[in-house]
Design a protein around this motif. Structure first.
Motif, PDB file in Angstrom:
ATOM      1  N   ALA A  22       0.831  -1.206   0.000  1.00 43.42           N
ATOM      2  CA  ALA A  22       0.000   0.000   0.000  1.00 43.42           C
ATOM      3  C   ALA A  22       0.869   1.261   0.000  1.00 43.42           C
ATOM      4  CB  ALA A  22      -0.926  -0.014   1.209  1.00 43.42           C
ATOM      5  N   LEU A  23       1.990   1.232   0.730  1.00 44.86           N
ATOM      6  CA  LEU A  23       2.893   2.383   0.740  1.00 44.86           C
ATOM      7  C   LEU A  23       3.529   2.600  -0.626  1.00 44.86           C
ATOM      8  CD1 LEU A  23       4.643   1.863   4.197  1.00 44.86           C
ATOM      9  CD2 LEU A  23       2.940   3.593   3.609  1.00 44.86           C
ATOM     10  N   VAL A  24       3.896   1.523  -1.297  1.00 42.12           N
ATOM     11  CA  VAL A  24       4.464   1.640  -2.643  1.00 42.12           C
ATOM     12  C   VAL A  24       3.446   2.257  -3.597  1.00 42.12           C
ATOM     13  CG1 VAL A  24       5.280   0.325  -4.629  1.00 42.12           C
ATOM     14  CG2 VAL A  24       6.141  -0.214  -2.354  1.00 42.12           C
ATOM     15  N   LEU A  25       2.176   1.831  -3.531  1.00 45.08           N
ATOM     16  CA  LEU A  25       1.130   2.404  -4.385  1.00 45.08           C
ATOM     17  C   LEU A  25       0.953   3.895  -4.097  1.00 45.08           C
ATOM     18  CD1 LEU A  25      -1.652  -0.361  -4.377  1.00 45.08           C
ATOM     19  CD2 LEU A  25      -0.020   0.182  -6.186  1.00 45.08           C
ATOM     20  N   TYR A  26       1.018   4.259  -2.815  1.00 43.08           N
ATOM     21  CA  TYR A  26       0.853   5.674  -2.460  1.00 43.08           C
ATOM     22  C   TYR A  26       1.993   6.518  -3.022  1.00 43.08           C
ATOM     23  CZ  TYR A  26       1.268   9.870   0.395  1.00 43.08           C
ATOM     24  OH  TYR A  26       1.423  11.184   0.809  1.00 43.08           O
ATOM     25  N   VAL A  27       3.229   6.026  -2.835  1.00 40.89           N
ATOM     26  CA  VAL A  27       4.384   6.780  -3.335  1.00 40.89           C
ATOM     27  C   VAL A  27       4.340   6.876  -4.854  1.00 40.89           C
ATOM     28  CG1 VAL A  27       6.902   6.785  -3.518  1.00 40.89           C
ATOM     29  CG2 VAL A  27       5.800   6.210  -1.343  1.00 40.89           C
ATOM     30  N   HIS A  28       3.979   5.783  -5.511  1.00 42.49           N
ATOM     31  CA  HIS A  28       3.940   5.770  -6.977  1.00 42.49           C
ATOM     32  C   HIS A  28       2.884   6.739  -7.522  1.00 42.49           C
ATOM     33  CE1 HIS A  28       2.740   4.190 -10.976  1.00 42.49           C
ATOM     34  NE2 HIS A  28       4.056   4.009 -11.101  1.00 42.49           N
ATOM     35  N   GLY A  29       1.727   6.863  -6.852  1.00 39.88           N
ATOM     36  CA  GLY A  29       0.664   7.747  -7.348  1.00 39.88           C
ATOM     37  C   GLY A  29       0.557   9.043  -6.585  1.00 39.88           C
ATOM     38  N   PHE A  30       1.646   9.440  -5.907  1.00 39.09           N
ATOM     39  CA  PHE A  30       1.596  10.640  -5.065  1.00 39.09           C
ATOM     40  C   PHE A  30       1.122  11.859  -5.838  1.00 39.09           C
ATOM     41  CE2 PHE A  30       3.502  14.411  -3.161  1.00 39.09           C
ATOM     42  CZ  PHE A  30       3.134  14.283  -1.839  1.00 39.09           C
ATOM     43  N   ASP A  31       1.651  12.061  -7.048  1.00 41.64           N
ATOM     44  CA  ASP A  31       1.321  13.258  -7.817  1.00 41.64           C
ATOM     45  C   ASP A  31      -0.094  13.219  -8.379  1.00 41.64           C
ATOM     46  OD1 ASP A  31       3.851  14.227  -7.342  1.00 41.64           O
ATOM     47  OD2 ASP A  31       4.690  13.325  -9.161  1.00 41.64           O
ATOM     48  N   GLU A  93     -11.586   4.447 -12.833  1.00 35.05           N
ATOM     49  CA  GLU A  93     -10.739   3.503 -13.576  1.00 35.05           C
ATOM     50  C   GLU A  93     -10.379   2.261 -12.758  1.00 35.05           C
ATOM     51  OE1 GLU A  93      -7.403   5.791 -14.679  1.00 35.05           O
ATOM     52  OE2 GLU A  93      -8.466   6.978 -16.202  1.00 35.05           O
ATOM     53  N   GLY A  94     -10.758   2.241 -11.481  1.00 33.11           N
ATOM     54  CA  GLY A  94     -10.480   1.067 -10.653  1.00 33.11           C
ATOM     55  C   GLY A  94      -9.210   1.146  -9.852  1.00 33.11           C
ATOM     56  N   THR A  95      -8.736   2.383  -9.610  1.00 35.23           N
ATOM     57  CA  THR A  95      -7.541   2.535  -8.785  1.00 35.23           C
ATOM     58  C   THR A  95      -7.794   1.978  -7.381  1.00 35.23           C
ATOM     59  OG1 THR A  95      -6.946   4.548  -9.980  1.00 35.23           O
ATOM     60  CG2 THR A  95      -5.909   4.202  -7.825  1.00 35.23           C
ATOM     61  N   PRO A  96      -6.851   1.256  -6.808  1.00 29.78           N
ATOM     62  CA  PRO A  96      -7.061   0.683  -5.470  1.00 29.78           C
ATOM     63  C   PRO A  96      -7.340   1.756  -4.432  1.00 29.78           C
ATOM     64  CG  PRO A  96      -5.146  -0.306  -6.530  1.00 29.78           C
ATOM     65  CD  PRO A  96      -5.555   0.842  -7.389  1.00 29.78           C
ATOM     66  N   THR A  97      -8.041   1.372  -3.402  1.00 26.52           N
ATOM     67  CA  THR A  97      -8.298   2.267  -2.274  1.00 26.52           C
ATOM     68  C   THR A  97      -7.009   2.526  -1.508  1.00 26.52           C
ATOM     69  OG1 THR A  97      -8.826   0.401  -0.840  1.00 26.52           O
ATOM     70  CG2 THR A  97     -10.650   1.397  -2.068  1.00 26.52           C
ATOM     71  N   LEU A  98      -7.065   3.414  -0.539  1.00 18.71           N
ATOM     72  CA  LEU A  98      -5.864   3.732   0.228  1.00 18.71           C
ATOM     73  C   LEU A  98      -5.273   2.502   0.921  1.00 18.71           C
ATOM     74  CD1 LEU A  98      -6.806   7.211   1.780  1.00 18.71           C
ATOM     75  CD2 LEU A  98      -5.118   6.740   0.004  1.00 18.71           C
ATOM     76  N   PRO A  99      -6.049   1.714   1.650  1.00  9.93           N
ATOM     77  CA  PRO A  99      -5.446   0.520   2.282  1.00  9.93           C
ATOM     78  C   PRO A  99      -5.208  -0.620   1.303  1.00  9.93           C
ATOM     79  CG  PRO A  99      -7.766   0.643   2.843  1.00  9.93           C
ATOM     80  CD  PRO A  99      -7.450   1.906   2.082  1.00  9.93           C
ATOM     81  N   SER A 100      -5.798  -0.541   0.130  1.00  6.72           N
ATOM     82  CA  SER A 100      -5.611  -1.568  -0.908  1.00  6.72           C
ATOM     83  C   SER A 100      -5.935  -2.964  -0.345  1.00  6.72           C
ATOM     84  CB  SER A 100      -4.174  -1.483  -1.453  1.00  6.72           C
ATOM     85  OG  SER A 100      -3.969  -2.399  -2.500  1.00  6.72           O
ATOM     86  N   ILE A 101      -5.074  -3.951  -0.641  1.00  6.89           N
ATOM     87  CA  ILE A 101      -5.365  -5.320  -0.214  1.00  6.89           C
ATOM     88  C   ILE A 101      -5.047  -5.553   1.265  1.00  6.89           C
ATOM     89  CG2 ILE A 101      -5.068  -6.308  -2.508  1.00  6.89           C
ATOM     90  CD1 ILE A 101      -2.235  -7.082  -1.731  1.00  6.89           C
ATOM     91  N   TRP A 102      -4.555  -4.521   1.962  1.00  3.19           N
ATOM     92  CA  TRP A 102      -4.375  -4.645   3.408  1.00  3.19           C
ATOM     93  C   TRP A 102      -5.708  -4.926   4.085  1.00  3.19           C
ATOM     94  CZ3 TRP A 102      -6.163  -2.371   7.845  1.00  3.19           C
ATOM     95  CH2 TRP A 102      -5.414  -2.542   9.015  1.00  3.19           C
ATOM     96  N   THR A 103      -6.776  -4.435   3.463  1.00  4.87           N
ATOM     97  CA  THR A 103      -8.113  -4.626   4.024  1.00  4.87           C
ATOM     98  C   THR A 103      -8.440  -6.100   4.220  1.00  4.87           C
ATOM     99  OG1 THR A 103      -8.824  -2.614   2.902  1.00  4.87           O
ATOM    100  CG2 THR A 103     -10.552  -4.089   3.698  1.00  4.87           C
ATOM    101  N   ALA A 104      -7.980  -6.963   3.303  1.00  2.33           N
ATOM    102  CA  ALA A 104      -8.281  -8.395   3.410  1.00  2.33           C
ATOM    103  C   ALA A 104      -7.709  -8.990   4.688  1.00  2.33           C
ATOM    104  CB  ALA A 104      -7.742  -9.135   2.195  1.00  2.33           C
TER     105      ALA A 104
END
Length: 419
Positions: A22-31, A93-104
């Motif tokens: 989830a942190l990697v997704l956040y950093v990658h889509g920060f902008d 477009e289906g971008t993951p939520t903030l917690p992403s798959i951590w929710t599972a």
């Protein structure tokens, strides 16, 4: 170790790894975030929460319902917060939520802790939050949510089955331990109390008078005690109906460990229990030496035959039970021979007599009647040692009992040390 403990370990690793994802997704889509600092604040909370609660999912005791509710709340807040910090076109477009798959991980915690019902409830809450976040039933979102729902419910069901299996196994182990202890006590009773009662009955009947009444009472107590022993699982379901021996059966403590007509009864037995090899080795020949006499011939190697102390003691007791059978059923004048063979992987003791033999099937009949000389004093001992016992008899040719005990690792034959 509990069968579910590996699941808790896996869940701990899952929470840490999915946090990193989830942190990697956040950093990658920060902008691309409309409010990246707001998303960053949530990611900080998620990181701190995961770090502080990493031990909470290490076992069922630590993972409380209160913690699970808090974990699910953190996940749901992250899902509902996503539309407020992310761009709507990215969400469409289906971008993951903030917690992403951590929710599972939060849902799986409910599954492992409470089974499929808890998992279904937690999955439903997560599914509702995702539908609200998407603003409707998007096809890809529905597919993903159904997958999470089905997977969590399935895992919860598997956990319930595993727990039931663990309870069944624990109950079976307790029954096995109780059965072994019962058989051990029954052997001690057979080798002592029953023999004394049988002797009192015979001597009382021979003397007559008041002694005959004492002998009769001793015989009744012997029958009652044999019946009590025979109600255990060692003697089979028909033992409870054998309150007294049938007419014509031979009295005595050993029962009928003789079989006649060419007959062979072999007993394949289970491995010895843990700890059966404890104690310093003892010389089997030294333990058998007191049996030698005018009517018993002992033969063996010219060197000691070492065995672990428990194995040597039990094997010697089994030989003593076999000799008791010779005295009772072949007569006081019968001769017996004991042959000890020290082999590389086993020790074999053969007890042979010159008695008349016994009718075919007498072993099984004696066991059903509660006469457990073979079932407990001999077979039971050999079974606990991981060995085997065989009876061979023919009319007029006596009976031969072969007792074999495997040699345990670490107890070498005399003269083999250092080879």
């Amino acid at each position: 170790m509990s069968v579910e403990q590996p699941l808790w370990r896996a869940l701990t690793a899952y929470r840490v790894l999915t946090l990193l994802y989830a942190l990697v997704l956040y950093v990658h889509g920060f902008d691309d975030y409309e409010h990246p600092l707001g998303a960053g604040a949530y990611m900080l909370v998620l990181t701190v929460w995961t770090a502080l609660t990493v031990r909470m999912v290490s076992s069922a005791e630590r993972c409380t319902l209160r913690f699970l509710a808090g974990d699910l709340t953190v996940a749901v807040v992250g899902i509902l917060l996503t539309p407020l910090v992310d761009a709507h076109d990215r969400i469409a477009e289906g971008t993951p939520t903030l917690p992403s798959i951590w929710t599972a991980g939060a849902v799986l915690g409910f599954a492992v802790k409470g089974g499929w019902r808890w998992a279904a409830w937690a999955s439903t809450v997560v599914c509702a939050a995702n539908i609200i976040e998407r603003g409707g039933f998007a096809q890809d979102a529905v597919h993903m949510l159904m997958l999470v729902w089905v997977a969590s419910v399935a895992i919860g069901y598997v956990v319930e089955v595993a727990r039931a299996s663990e309870r069944t196994l624990a109950r079976a182990l307790r029954i096995e331990a109780a059965t072994r202890e019962r058989e051990r006590l029954a052997r001690d009773i057979h080798d002592g109390v029953l023999q004394v009662l049988a002797m009192v009955q015979r001597r009382g009947a021979a003397i007559g008078g008041e002694a005959a009444e004492l002998g009769r009472m001793a015989g009744e107590q012997e029958i009652a005690l044999r019946t009590l022993i025979s109600t255990g699982p060692a003697t089979g379901p028909g033992a409870q109906d054998a309150a007294a021996p049938p007419a014509g059966s031979l009295p005595g403590p050993a029962g009928g460990p003789r079989a006649a007509g060419p007959a062979l009864a072999a007993v394949a037995v289970a491995p010895a229990p843990d700890g059966a090899d404890g104690g310093e080795p003892r010389d089997l020949l030294a333990l058998l030496a007191p049996h030698a006499g005018s009517h018993v011939t002992l033969s063996g190697p010219g060197t000691p035959v070492p065995l672990p102390a428990p194995a040597a003691t039990e094997l010697a007791a089994a030989v003593g039970a076999a000799l008791d059978n010779v005295r009772v059923h072949a007569g006081e004048g019968a001769h017996a021979w004991i042959l000890v063979e020290d082999e590389p992987d086993a020790v074999t003791v053969t007890v042979r007599d010159d008695g008349p033999g016994i009718p075919e099937g007498r072993l099984a009949d004696a066991e059903r009647e509660g006469r457990l000389g073979v079932a407990l004093s001999i077979r039971g001992r050999l079974r606990d040692l991981g060995g085997s016992a065989e009876w061979i008899s023919a009319p007029g040719q006596g009976t031969e009992v072969e007792l074999k005990v495997p040699r345990r690792p670490g107890v070498a034959r005399r003269g083999e040390t250092g080879r």
